[in-house]
Design a protein around this motif. Structure first.
Motif, mmCIF file in Angstrom:
data_model
loop_
_atom_site.group_PDB
_atom_site.id
_atom_site.type_symbol
_atom_site.label_atom_id
_atom_site.label_comp_id
_atom_site.label_asym_id
_atom_site.label_seq_id
_atom_site.Cartn_x
_atom_site.Cartn_y
_atom_site.Cartn_z
ATOM 1 N N ASN A 149 -51.087 86.819 -30.860
ATOM 2 C CA ASN A 149 -49.668 86.472 -30.751
ATOM 3 C C ASN A 149 -48.975 87.145 -29.579
ATOM 4 N N LEU A 150 -49.649 87.172 -28.452
ATOM 5 C CA LEU A 150 -48.990 87.619 -27.226
ATOM 6 C C LEU A 150 -48.004 86.538 -26.798
ATOM 7 N N PHE A 151 -47.036 86.927 -25.977
ATOM 8 C CA PHE A 151 -46.078 85.953 -25.469
ATOM 9 C C PHE A 151 -46.662 85.353 -24.194
ATOM 10 N N PRO A 152 -47.025 84.078 -24.210
ATOM 11 C CA PRO A 152 -47.796 83.510 -23.098
ATOM 12 C C PRO A 152 -47.026 83.434 -21.780
ATOM 13 N N HIS A 153 -45.680 83.424 -21.871
ATOM 14 C CA HIS A 153 -44.886 83.282 -20.645
ATOM 15 C C HIS A 153 -44.557 84.628 -20.019
ATOM 16 N N PHE A 154 -44.986 85.719 -20.675
ATOM 17 C CA PHE A 154 -44.781 87.056 -20.128
ATOM 18 C C PHE A 154 -46.102 87.583 -19.570
ATOM 19 N N ARG A 204 -45.046 92.764 -19.138
ATOM 20 C CA ARG A 204 -43.788 92.472 -19.837
ATOM 21 C C ARG A 204 -44.002 92.326 -21.346
ATOM 22 N N GLU A 223 -41.224 94.680 -22.962
ATOM 23 C CA GLU A 223 -40.046 93.968 -23.491
ATOM 24 C C GLU A 223 -39.369 94.714 -24.637
ATOM 25 N N ALA A 224 -40.169 95.165 -25.602
ATOM 26 C CA ALA A 224 -39.578 95.880 -26.745
ATOM 27 C C ALA A 224 -39.066 97.255 -26.324
ATOM 28 N N HIS A 259 -35.700 96.407 -24.529
ATOM 29 C CA HIS A 259 -34.637 95.756 -25.304
ATOM 30 C C HIS A 259 -34.448 96.320 -26.707
ATOM 31 N N VAL A 260 -35.440 97.014 -27.224
ATOM 32 C CA VAL A 260 -35.286 97.582 -28.563
ATOM 33 C C VAL A 260 -35.073 99.095 -28.474
ATOM 34 N N TYR A 270 -51.489 87.059 -16.779
ATOM 35 C CA TYR A 270 -50.883 86.388 -17.929
ATOM 36 C C TYR A 270 -51.931 86.245 -19.027
ATOM 37 N N ARG A 285 -49.328 96.780 -26.960
ATOM 38 C CA ARG A 285 -47.945 96.377 -27.229
ATOM 39 C C ARG A 285 -47.436 97.039 -28.509
ATOM 40 N N ALA A 286 -48.292 97.082 -29.533
ATOM 41 C CA ALA A 286 -47.885 97.695 -30.806
ATOM 42 C C ALA A 286 -47.752 99.216 -30.654
ATOM 43 N N LEU A 345 -44.404 101.175 -29.080
ATOM 44 C CA LEU A 345 -43.238 101.599 -29.868
ATOM 45 C C LEU A 345 -43.495 102.914 -30.606
#
Lengths: 253, 211
Positions: free
Chosen positions: A99-104, A108, A112-113, A116-117, A145, A161-162, A165
């Protein structure tokens, strides 16, 4: 100290009861594997802990904060939005399908988190991304990508990514089930390394040898209940439970 | 001939104004309609569904006449013709765009939204930074069709007396007893749509950096 305390949780999807009173706790620095046949409720349990599913009754306490408890009329009462958000950041989740963000870009996806978080500056976030990718052996892929990466590389990015945080506990939902046997090894190696660093982890897996190898504790679930819980040796070697034996036999064949 | 072309350029200016104003209003409105259509509130989503059915189920020319004349019978006054055209086109096209948006939004894998939730993104951030950028890429071909249709639909504005390109051409044809102006108008529409097609091609190419 217990990072996760789960008390008697129940969860139904319409008329099908998937979790029939699950209780366990997870201590700091511990690696807990959850094994069991498909449909036993392992993934649902993980999704309840990460608040992707809401339980019907029971309690979940994470890092001493109550995420959900049950009132006298047996209804689950969730904490307010703010508390849930705070708790949510303590628990990371790695998905079966990445579940990666394909457009990032890879970078990113990780930053991203953070930006923005956690409200870090872009340069701080970038530094952390580089550091995490180095750890995952993917620093050369920072500008790539997701579609340009192999499944194993994508999963390593999603672990990075996990981890970005800095969660207190990292959950894995069948992290190697979407991968070739060849690529499975590279993910298992990463998880093993995290275990050596005393990262608290909860791993839902079908990789029995791996579960046996890295876990401090193993839970065997079947049909929505915990059938057996103990050290890897208790569950994999010394078990006298008929259901556990039957399940493990299928893997040993 | 020179006079004719000058008139047609003026008509084209009106046509382009209808085109761009309709896009400016209907593209965001369509997103609001799509959100309403997907609402968990049954009453809202059903009301929006009926709106979409009416907009897609009746001729645009009829809606145009209705928007222009209905206020006259109800309030005794009409909006000016051009405003009526923009209103009618915007609410009609918003319905079509809404369904395209909905298809795009629903095609984004649930897992990505779950990942966003676990990472602590707000719903708004997830919608604007995760969902929509991918939706835009996915709906480009369908949007291209609709935008091209809009260029040609501007010709209906003459129904309530707005002198857009096609009306100008028809008037000239009647005056000069020749069908030539009609075909010249055809070339104008073709060129406008060639620009639209090319623009979509460029945007699609720009969005090609990921899959």
């Amino acid at each position: 100290m217990a990072i996760i305390e789960v008390g008697n949780i129940r969860k139904s999807f319409s008329s099908l009861e998937v979790l029939k009173g699950i209780s366990f706790s997870l201590n700091e620095g511990e690696v807990l594997s959850i094994i069991g046949p498909s449909g036993s409720g392992k993934s649902t349990l993980l999704r309840c802990i990460t608040n992707l599913e809401q339980i019907d009754s029971g309690s979940i306490i994470i890092g001493g904060k109550t995420m959900v408890s049950t009132n006298s009329s047996n209804q689950a009462i969730y904490a307010d939005k703010h508390t849930l958000a705070t708790i949510g950041l303590k628990v990371g989740l790695v998905f079966q399908n990445f579940n990666l963000f394909p457009h990032f870009s890879v970078e990113r996806n990780i930053t991203e988190a953070l930006v923005h978080v956690l409200r870090l500056s872009k340069s701080e976030a970038q530094e952390q991304a580089i550091e995490l990718l180095q750890k995952m052996g993917l620093e050369d892929k920072i500008k790539a990508y997701p579609y340009q990466l192999s499944g194993g590389q994508q999963q390593r990015v999603s672990i990075a990514r996990a981890l970005a945080l800095r969660p207190d506990v990292l959950c894995f939902d069948e992290p190697t089930s979407a991968l070739d046997p060849e690529l499975t090894g590279e993910i298992l190696a990463v998880i093993k390394e995290l275990a050596q660093e005393k990262m608290t982890m909860m791993v839902v897996t079908h990789e029995m040898a791996f579960a046996r190898d890295i876990s401090n504790r193993v839970i065997f679930m079947d049909q929505g209940v915990i059938v057996e819980e103990g050290t890897p040796e208790d569950v994999f070697v010394k078990t006298t439970n008929r259901r556990t034996k039957k399940f493990l036999n299928r893997f040993n064949q | 001939m020179k006079d004719l072309l000058l008139l047609m350029v003026q008509g084209t200016y009106t046509t382009l104004r209808i085109f761009f104003l309709t896009l400016i209003f209907s593209l965001p409105l369509g997103l609001v309609v799509a959100k309403g259509r997907m609402s968990k509130n049954k009453i809202l989503s059903e009301a929006v569904n009926i709106y979409i059915m009416i907009m897609r189920g009746t001729p645009l020319i009829l809606q145009l006449i209705f928007v222009y004349f209905a206020p006259y019978y109800i309030f005794g006054a009409s909006a000016d013709r051009f405003t009526a055209v923009i209103i009618a086109y915007s609410i009609n096209y918003a319905a079509y765009y809404a369904e395209i948006y909905r298809g795009g939004i629903q095609s984004i894998p649930e897992g990505q939204l779950e990942a966003a939730k676990v990472l602590g993104f707000t719903k708004w951030h997830t919608f604007t930074h995760i969902t929509m950028p991918q939706v835009v890429k996915r709906i480009m071909p369908a949007m291209g069709n609709e935008v091209i249709t809009l260029v040609k639909d501007t010709a209906l504005a003459q129904t309530i007396g707005v002198a857009e390109l096609f009306r100008v051409a028809q008037n000239a044809a009647a005056r000069e007893f020749s069908t030539l102006p009609i075909f010249v108008a055809g070339v104008f529409y073709f060129v406008m749509n060639a620009v639209v097609s090319k623009s979509f091609e460029v945007i699609e190419h720009k969005l090609d950096y990921y899959r």
